[in-house]
Write a protein that holds these residues in place. Structure first.
Motif, PDB file in Angstrom:
ATOM      1  N   PHE A   1      45.533  56.660  36.579  1.00  0.00           N
ATOM      2  CA  PHE A   1      44.255  57.245  36.197  1.00  0.00           C
ATOM      3  C   PHE A   1      43.378  56.214  35.494  1.00  0.00           C
ATOM      4  CE2 PHE A   1      41.685  59.274  32.893  1.00  0.00           C
ATOM      5  CZ  PHE A   1      40.868  60.071  33.678  1.00  0.00           C
ATOM      6  N   ARG A   2      43.982  55.437  34.584  1.00  0.00           N
ATOM      7  CA  ARG A   2      43.208  54.402  33.895  1.00  0.00           C
ATOM      8  C   ARG A   2      42.716  53.343  34.878  1.00  0.00           C
ATOM      9  NH1 ARG A   2      47.029  53.349  28.528  1.00  0.00           N
ATOM     10  NH2 ARG A   2      46.779  55.428  27.613  1.00  0.00           N
ATOM     11  N   THR A   3      43.537  53.001  35.844  1.00  0.00           N
ATOM     12  CA  THR A   3      43.129  52.015  36.839  1.00  0.00           C
ATOM     13  C   THR A   3      41.967  52.535  37.670  1.00  0.00           C
ATOM     14  OG1 THR A   3      45.393  51.175  36.947  1.00  0.00           O
ATOM     15  CG2 THR A   3      43.914  50.604  38.760  1.00  0.00           C
ATOM     16  N   LEU A   4      42.064  53.783  38.102  1.00  0.00           N
ATOM     17  CA  LEU A   4      40.974  54.372  38.884  1.00  0.00           C
ATOM     18  C   LEU A   4      39.692  54.472  38.062  1.00  0.00           C
ATOM     19  CD1 LEU A   4      42.872  57.226  40.774  1.00  0.00           C
ATOM     20  CD2 LEU A   4      42.025  55.063  41.715  1.00  0.00           C
ATOM     21  N   ALA A   5      39.838  54.835  36.788  1.00  0.00           N
ATOM     22  CA  ALA A   5      38.651  54.925  35.936  1.00  0.00           C
ATOM     23  C   ALA A   5      38.002  53.554  35.748  1.00  0.00           C
ATOM     24  CB  ALA A   5      39.035  55.515  34.579  1.00  0.00           C
ATOM     25  N   ALA A   6      38.839  52.522  35.595  1.00  0.00           N
ATOM     26  CA  ALA A   6      38.291  51.164  35.441  1.00  0.00           C
ATOM     27  C   ALA A   6      37.560  50.722  36.704  1.00  0.00           C
ATOM     28  CB  ALA A   6      39.415  50.182  35.101  1.00  0.00           C
ATOM     29  N   TYR A   7      38.153  51.016  37.870  1.00  0.00           N
ATOM     30  CA  TYR A   7      37.488  50.656  39.128  1.00  0.00           C
ATOM     31  C   TYR A   7      36.200  51.456  39.321  1.00  0.00           C
ATOM     32  CZ  TYR A   7      41.161  47.640  40.976  1.00  0.00           C
ATOM     33  OH  TYR A   7      42.026  46.599  41.172  1.00  0.00           O
ATOM     34  N   ALA A   8      36.187  52.707  38.880  1.00  0.00           N
ATOM     35  CA  ALA A   8      34.974  53.515  39.012  1.00  0.00           C
ATOM     36  C   ALA A   8      33.848  52.956  38.146  1.00  0.00           C
ATOM     37  CB  ALA A   8      35.276  54.961  38.613  1.00  0.00           C
ATOM     38  N   VAL A   9      34.174  52.569  36.923  1.00  0.00           N
ATOM     39  CA  VAL A   9      33.161  51.973  36.045  1.00  0.00           C
ATOM     40  C   VAL A   9      32.667  50.657  36.626  1.00  0.00           C
ATOM     41  CG1 VAL A   9      32.749  50.992  33.766  1.00  0.00           C
ATOM     42  CG2 VAL A   9      34.052  53.115  33.990  1.00  0.00           C
ATOM     43  N   LEU A  10      33.598  49.847  37.161  1.00  0.00           N
ATOM     44  CA  LEU A  10      33.214  48.576  37.768  1.00  0.00           C
ATOM     45  C   LEU A  10      32.314  48.788  38.983  1.00  0.00           C
ATOM     46  CD1 LEU A  10      33.541  45.504  37.823  1.00  0.00           C
ATOM     47  CD2 LEU A  10      35.586  45.817  39.217  1.00  0.00           C
ATOM     48  N   ALA A  11      32.657  49.770  39.821  1.00  0.00           N
ATOM     49  CA  ALA A  11      31.835  50.063  40.996  1.00  0.00           C
ATOM     50  C   ALA A  11      30.443  50.530  40.583  1.00  0.00           C
ATOM     51  CB  ALA A  11      32.518  51.126  41.857  1.00  0.00           C
ATOM     52  N   LEU A  12      30.363  51.343  39.530  1.00  0.00           N
ATOM     53  CA  LEU A  12      29.060  51.798  39.045  1.00  0.00           C
ATOM     54  C   LEU A  12      28.218  50.629  38.549  1.00  0.00           C
ATOM     55  CD1 LEU A  12      27.163  54.138  38.342  1.00  0.00           C
ATOM     56  CD2 LEU A  12      28.330  54.327  36.135  1.00  0.00           C
ATOM     57  N   ALA A  13      28.854  49.707  37.826  1.00  0.00           N
ATOM     58  CA  ALA A  13      28.128  48.532  37.337  1.00  0.00           C
ATOM     59  C   ALA A  13      27.624  47.676  38.493  1.00  0.00           C
ATOM     60  CB  ALA A  13      29.028  47.708  36.414  1.00  0.00           C
ATOM     61  N   VAL A  14      28.450  47.506  39.519  1.00  0.00           N
ATOM     62  CA  VAL A  14      28.031  46.719  40.681  1.00  0.00           C
ATOM     63  C   VAL A  14      26.849  47.378  41.381  1.00  0.00           C
ATOM     64  CG1 VAL A  14      28.753  45.950  42.968  1.00  0.00           C
ATOM     65  CG2 VAL A  14      30.287  45.654  41.037  1.00  0.00           C
ATOM     66  N   ILE A  15      26.900  48.704  41.513  1.00  0.00           N
ATOM     67  CA  ILE A  15      25.799  49.421  42.170  1.00  0.00           C
ATOM     68  C   ILE A  15      24.508  49.247  41.383  1.00  0.00           C
ATOM     69  CG2 ILE A  15      24.926  51.707  42.758  1.00  0.00           C
ATOM     70  CD1 ILE A  15      27.812  52.480  43.458  1.00  0.00           C
ATOM     71  N   VAL A  16      24.585  49.389  40.060  1.00  0.00           N
ATOM     72  CA  VAL A  16      23.385  49.271  39.225  1.00  0.00           C
ATOM     73  C   VAL A  16      22.792  47.870  39.322  1.00  0.00           C
ATOM     74  CG1 VAL A  16      22.556  49.296  36.844  1.00  0.00           C
ATOM     75  CG2 VAL A  16      24.092  51.097  37.647  1.00  0.00           C
ATOM     76  N   ILE A  17      23.654  46.853  39.412  1.00  0.00           N
ATOM     77  CA  ILE A  17      23.167  45.471  39.460  1.00  0.00           C
ATOM     78  C   ILE A  17      22.677  45.096  40.853  1.00  0.00           C
ATOM     79  CG2 ILE A  17      23.877  43.056  39.227  1.00  0.00           C
ATOM     80  CD1 ILE A  17      25.831  43.993  37.058  1.00  0.00           C
ATOM     81  N   VAL A  18      23.422  45.508  41.878  1.00  0.00           N
ATOM     82  CA  VAL A  18      23.141  45.040  43.238  1.00  0.00           C
ATOM     83  C   VAL A  18      22.034  45.854  43.904  1.00  0.00           C
ATOM     84  CG1 VAL A  18      24.139  44.756  45.549  1.00  0.00           C
ATOM     85  CG2 VAL A  18      25.445  44.098  43.525  1.00  0.00           C
ATOM     86  N   LEU A  19      21.915  47.120  43.574  1.00  0.00           N
ATOM     87  CA  LEU A  19      20.967  47.993  44.263  1.00  0.00           C
ATOM     88  C   LEU A  19      19.522  47.480  44.184  1.00  0.00           C
ATOM     89  CD1 LEU A  19      21.416  50.541  45.918  1.00  0.00           C
ATOM     90  CD2 LEU A  19      20.719  51.894  43.935  1.00  0.00           C
ATOM     91  N   PRO A  20      19.031  47.056  43.018  1.00  0.00           N
ATOM     92  CA  PRO A  20      17.658  46.508  43.009  1.00  0.00           C
ATOM     93  C   PRO A  20      17.507  45.254  43.876  1.00  0.00           C
ATOM     94  CG  PRO A  20      18.377  47.061  40.790  1.00  0.00           C
ATOM     95  CD  PRO A  20      19.586  47.159  41.668  1.00  0.00           C
ATOM     96  N   LEU A  21      18.544  44.418  43.933  1.00  0.00           N
ATOM     97  CA  LEU A  21      18.472  43.221  44.771  1.00  0.00           C
ATOM     98  C   LEU A  21      18.417  43.586  46.251  1.00  0.00           C
ATOM     99  CD1 LEU A  21      21.065  40.930  42.931  1.00  0.00           C
ATOM    100  CD2 LEU A  21      18.577  40.918  42.724  1.00  0.00           C
ATOM    101  N   VAL A  22      19.202  44.602  46.640  1.00  0.00           N
ATOM    102  CA  VAL A  22      19.175  45.048  48.033  1.00  0.00           C
ATOM    103  C   VAL A  22      17.809  45.613  48.380  1.00  0.00           C
ATOM    104  CG1 VAL A  22      20.171  46.686  49.676  1.00  0.00           C
ATOM    105  CG2 VAL A  22      21.664  45.450  48.090  1.00  0.00           C
ATOM    106  N   TRP A  23      17.250  46.413  47.472  1.00  0.00           N
ATOM    107  CA  TRP A  23      15.921  46.979  47.741  1.00  0.00           C
ATOM    108  C   TRP A  23      14.884  45.874  47.850  1.00  0.00           C
ATOM    109  CZ3 TRP A  23      11.028  47.070  45.849  1.00  0.00           C
ATOM    110  CH2 TRP A  23      10.178  48.061  46.361  1.00  0.00           C
ATOM    111  N   MET A  24      14.958  44.866  46.967  1.00  0.00           N
ATOM    112  CA  MET A  24      14.003  43.762  47.021  1.00  0.00           C
ATOM    113  C   MET A  24      14.102  43.021  48.349  1.00  0.00           C
ATOM    114  SD  MET A  24      13.680  40.504  44.457  1.00  0.00           S
ATOM    115  CE  MET A  24      15.323  39.964  44.903  1.00  0.00           C
TER     116      MET A  24
END
Length: 293
Positions: free
Chosen positions: A24-47
């Motif tokens: 569960f902790r591993t999945l939660a860590a990966y979920a937080v990491l995936a959310l951070a990647v989406i927040v960072i990468v999404l504006p670059l993809v849109w640009m």
């Protein structure tokens, strides 16, 4: 029956509970990491996608993430609407010169603070730490007055010299030099190595991860610097890319965001390439240090 015998059956249950919590902790860590990647990468993809769209596609709702037809003409317009080539050359010159001077000053300052004996060394280091707490905006007015008095407005040296040394670089490299094995340093001294030879042949190769990290931070900061070049330049001859990008937005108007996004892509692409190169060297340096006996 003793107390230790009573506690034996509870131990496997505790271990089972820990093992169950780990996934569960591993999945939660990966979920937080995936959310951070989406927040960072999404504006670059849109640009990136917006740089290939027409004006109508950018304003279409709901948002269309991929262009119907790739409008490569946006990049040509961004390059010709303003003197983009001149801005690019100016950014390369100021970034290379500024980062080079910052690296030299940071490394030499750190070497002096660690390996050279002189009085009040710790007090000087405290001043370096205190300089870290001073925002750059506080020094803008005195720096501008000094640059103007020297006649350096609209010059490369006016952009580069005020930022040629930062306390962060000296602090980072000092901490790295303190972590080096003293046996190697003493062996070099016994062999007759001077200060420059020891710095170039012994200390810097062992400090490569910190040195590359320092260089990467400096290059990104110099390349993206907007406020200081905006203040000390008012002509296209010495204007850098971040300032020129604002000029591109004004020349194209608020409706031609495809052209503006194309210019933004051309501005950040060199930094991304440098980051990919520096990341490889950082990983190599860290792994090399971990396997040396």
């Amino acid at each position: 029956m003793t107390t230790s015998e009573l506690s034996l059956p509870a131990r496997p249950r505790r271990l089972a509970g820990i093992r169950a919590a780990l996934p569960f902790r591993t999945l939660a860590a990966y979920a937080v990491l995936a959310l951070a990647v989406i927040v960072i990468v999404l504006p670059l993809v849109w640009m990136l996608t917006a740089s290939l769209k027409t004006r109508q596609e950018i304003y279409t709702l709901p948002v269309s993430w991929f262009p119907e037809t790739f409008r490569w003409e946006n990049y040509r317009q961004a390059w010709t609407a303003v003197p983009f080539e001149r801005f690019f050359i100016n950014s390369v010159v100021t970034t290379v010169a500024g980062s080079g001077l910052e690296l030299v000053n940071g490394v030499l300052t750190a070497y002096a603070l660690v390996f050279l004996p002189f009085p009040k060394k710790n007090l000087i280091f405290l001043f370096v730490i205190a300089a870290l707490m001073v925002p750059f905006q506080v020094t803008i007015i005195p720096n501008y007055v000094l640059v103007a008095d020297l006649g350096w407005v609209n010059t490369y040296q006016g952009i580069v010299i005020p930022g040629a040394a930062v306390a962060f670089g000296a602090f980072l490299m000092r901490q790295q030099f303190l972590s080096l094995p003293r046996e190697v340093i003493e062996a070099a001294r016994i062999d007759g190595a001077g200060h420059l030879r020891m710095l170039w042949s012994i200390i810097l190769p062992m400090s490569r991860p910190a040195l590359v990290t320092f260089a990467l931070i400096s290059i990104v900061a110099k390349w993206n610097d907007y406020l200081w070049p905006l203040l000390v330049t008012n002509n296209d001859q010495h204007m850098t890319l971040p300032v020129g990008l604002t000029q591109l937005q004004h020349s194209e108007g608020s409706s031609e965001w495809g052209v503006v996004m194309a210019g933004a892509v051309m501005v950040i692409t060199p930094v991304l390439l440098i980051f990919l190169w520096a990341q490889r060297h950082i990983v190599e340096g860290l792994t090399a240090g971990s396997v040396k006996g």
